[in-house]
Scaffold this motif. Structure first.
Motif, mmCIF file in Angstrom:
data_model
loop_
_atom_site.group_PDB
_atom_site.id
_atom_site.type_symbol
_atom_site.label_atom_id
_atom_site.label_comp_id
_atom_site.label_asym_id
_atom_site.label_seq_id
_atom_site.Cartn_x
_atom_site.Cartn_y
_atom_site.Cartn_z
ATOM 1 N N VAL A 6 0.830 -1.213 0.000
ATOM 2 C CA VAL A 6 0.000 0.000 0.000
ATOM 3 C C VAL A 6 0.860 1.258 0.000
ATOM 4 O O VAL A 6 0.570 2.236 -0.697
ATOM 5 C CB VAL A 6 -0.957 -0.007 1.221
ATOM 6 N N ALA A 7 1.948 1.225 0.763
ATOM 7 C CA ALA A 7 2.816 2.408 0.825
ATOM 8 C C ALA A 7 3.406 2.721 -0.553
ATOM 9 O O ALA A 7 3.523 3.888 -0.941
ATOM 10 C CB ALA A 7 3.934 2.167 1.838
ATOM 11 N N LEU A 25 -2.226 10.021 0.537
ATOM 12 C CA LEU A 25 -2.724 9.086 1.555
ATOM 13 C C LEU A 25 -4.139 9.469 1.977
ATOM 14 O O LEU A 25 -5.005 8.611 2.161
ATOM 15 C CB LEU A 25 -1.771 9.097 2.762
ATOM 16 N N ILE A 30 -7.907 3.021 0.970
ATOM 17 C CA ILE A 30 -6.954 2.001 1.422
ATOM 18 C C ILE A 30 -7.530 0.592 1.286
ATOM 19 O O ILE A 30 -6.833 -0.355 0.934
ATOM 20 C CB ILE A 30 -6.547 2.274 2.889
ATOM 21 N N THR A 31 -8.820 0.497 1.541
ATOM 22 C CA THR A 31 -9.449 -0.826 1.437
ATOM 23 C C THR A 31 -9.359 -1.340 0.002
ATOM 24 O O THR A 31 -9.032 -2.504 -0.236
ATOM 25 C CB THR A 31 -10.926 -0.750 1.872
ATOM 26 N N MET B 17 -11.016 4.566 7.629
ATOM 27 C CA MET B 17 -10.411 3.508 6.826
ATOM 28 C C MET B 17 -10.741 2.169 7.468
ATOM 29 O O MET B 17 -10.694 2.027 8.686
ATOM 30 C CB MET B 17 -8.885 3.665 6.770
ATOM 31 N N ARG B 45 -2.984 4.713 11.281
ATOM 32 C CA ARG B 45 -2.700 5.802 10.334
ATOM 33 C C ARG B 45 -1.229 6.210 10.409
ATOM 34 O O ARG B 45 -0.569 6.428 9.409
ATOM 35 C CB ARG B 45 -3.603 6.997 10.632
ATOM 36 N N ILE B 48 0.947 3.559 8.666
ATOM 37 C CA ILE B 48 0.937 3.657 7.195
ATOM 38 C C ILE B 48 1.767 4.862 6.758
ATOM 39 O O ILE B 48 2.559 4.786 5.817
ATOM 40 C CB ILE B 48 -0.510 3.772 6.664
ATOM 41 N N ALA B 49 1.596 5.965 7.469
ATOM 42 C CA ALA B 49 2.367 7.168 7.124
ATOM 43 C C ALA B 49 3.870 6.910 7.256
ATOM 44 O O ALA B 49 4.675 7.375 6.439
ATOM 45 C CB ALA B 49 1.941 8.323 8.015
#
Lengths: 335, 84
Positions: A6-7, A25, A30-31, B17, B45, B48-49
């Protein structure tokens, strides 16, 4: 193989959309990204698929169906697929962007299977280490029972058996049929009469010069036909057939003689793929001399492209001349 | 599914999310959140960041991406036009 997570998709999106990663972002679904990566089978360090083209197309297909950035669905799918290939040491030679758009559209609308698209892409991959008819121009219908139609049926049978379709089958037999090509993306595409004649003449020229058929022989065949949209475009640009012959002879005399003479020079294959892509990009279901001429520019380094550019017919000018002729003959083209 | 929620005062707009996580990972995430006195979504969050930030420091990844985007600029422009 190296997969994407994902990143990675967020970083790719930030470059594609021209924004910072925080914004990307915040905009990402994201899903959907997770679903796409799960469908593609690339999540984690060890992707299940071993074939680069199949894996890249699986990723693109998944991102088309589960777009993390719905407003940029196709753009992101292709950018991610290209990045996946590059990370794994592959470069995609997508010489005719208009054809790629058609392939992606067809993949997105399920008119093309991932296997067909993967076969198309595989033919256009090279290792990263390598860097690392005007009036009277008609569509030729493929007669039932022609050798080309028989090959098409054989290819169809192979598809049904689930084997990978061959990326390109070329038929220029001595029979009465027009000959043509068959690809997994297009199915059978017949040559126009002028195109078929140009290929026969190209073969004669390469035999006469004792070399495998390369882009320069296709160019010679083209000008020797003396008619067809390709020749008309060159005439419009003031390129004389005699000048082409002189230049090709000069270039050929400077090139090292190959140790073995096969039927096709390696550079020809890229021209063949570009030729089909030019027809696809123009929305045509046949191959004409104009597609040959435009395809010669797929690789600026090949002898035909060099000769034409030296004679004042660069790719840009040739494209413009072909577009003018098509417009004059009442065929609106978009590519 | 994702959706937007009202932005807290002084911060950028945030999104809901839904993450599918390995049960063990989810448990660890919950533990971290509890220890630090934060919500699970905050920790997720941030994670992920942090991953995105790490990728931004991956020079090979960025070089390949820039090369790719430059080489296929016309194609990407066409696809963008196709979608707009």
């Amino acid at each position: 193989m190296i997969g994407l997570d994902v990143a990675d998709l967020i970083v790719i999106a930030s470059e594609v959309l021209g924004c910072d990663t925080e914004t990307a972002l915040a905009q990402a679904d994201i899903t959907a990204a997770e679903e796409a990566l799960a469908q593609a089978g690339l999540a984690g360090a060890s992707p299940l698929r071993s074939d680069a083209a199949e894996a890249a197309i699986a990723l693109m297909d998944a991102l088309l169906r589960h777009p993390p950035f719905p407003a940029h669905r196709e753009e992101m799918a292709v950018a991610a697929g290209l990045q996946f290939l590059a990370l794994n040491g592959w470069q995609a030679n997508l010489d005719v962007p208009g054809a790629v758009v058609v392939v992606i559209d067809r993949l997105a609308s399920a008119q093309l299977t991932p296997a067909q698209a993967a076969s198309w892409l595989a033919a256009r991959l090279s290792p990263e280490s390598g860097l690392h008819s005007g009036p009277g121009h008609r569509r030729t219908m493929l007669p039932l029972g022609s050798p080309l139609a028989q090959i098409a049926r054989a290819v169809g049978r192979r598809h049904r058996r689930g084997t990978r379709p061959s990326p390109l089958i070329i038929h220029i037999g001595p029979g009465d049929g027009p000959g043509g090509v068959i690809t997994p993306v297009t199915g059978p595409m017949a040559f126009t009469g002028h195109a078929r004649k140009a290929l026969v003449l190209a073969r004669q020229e390469s035999s006469r010069l004792g070399r495998p058929r390369g882009p320069e022989h296709i160019l010679l065949g083209l000008v020797n036909v003396g008619d067809g949209l390709g020749v008309q475009a060159l005439e419009r640009l003031g390129v004389r057939p005699e000048a082409v012959r002189e230049q090709v002879t000069e270039v050929a005399s400077q090139a090292p003689h190959p140790s073995e003479v096969g039927p096709e020079a390696p550079q020809s294959l890229r021209v063949w793929y570009a030729m089909v892509d030019e027809a696809v990009a123009h929305g045509d279901d046949y191959i004409g001399t104009e597609h040959f001429l435009l395809a010669l520019f797929c690789d600026e380094g090949n002898a035909a492209a060099r000769v034409l550019t030296r004679l004042g017919a660069s790719e840009r000018e040739v494209r413009a001349a072909v577009a003018e002729l098509l417009a004059e003959s009442g065929r609106e083209r978009s590519a | 599914m994702t959706g937007t929620e009202p932005a807290p005062a002084g911060s950028a707009q945030t999104k809901n999310m839904v993450l599918r996580l390995d049960p063990v990972l989810a448990e660890r995430l919950a533990a971290v959140a509890e220890v630090e006195g934060r919500t699970v979504s905050d920790v997720a969050r941030e994670a992920i960041a942090a991953l995105v930030e790490a990728r931004r420091n991956d020079k090979r990844f960025l070089r390949l991406l820039e090369d790719n985007l430059a080489r296929h600029r016309r194609l990407l422009d066409l696809l963008r036009g196709d979608e707009s």
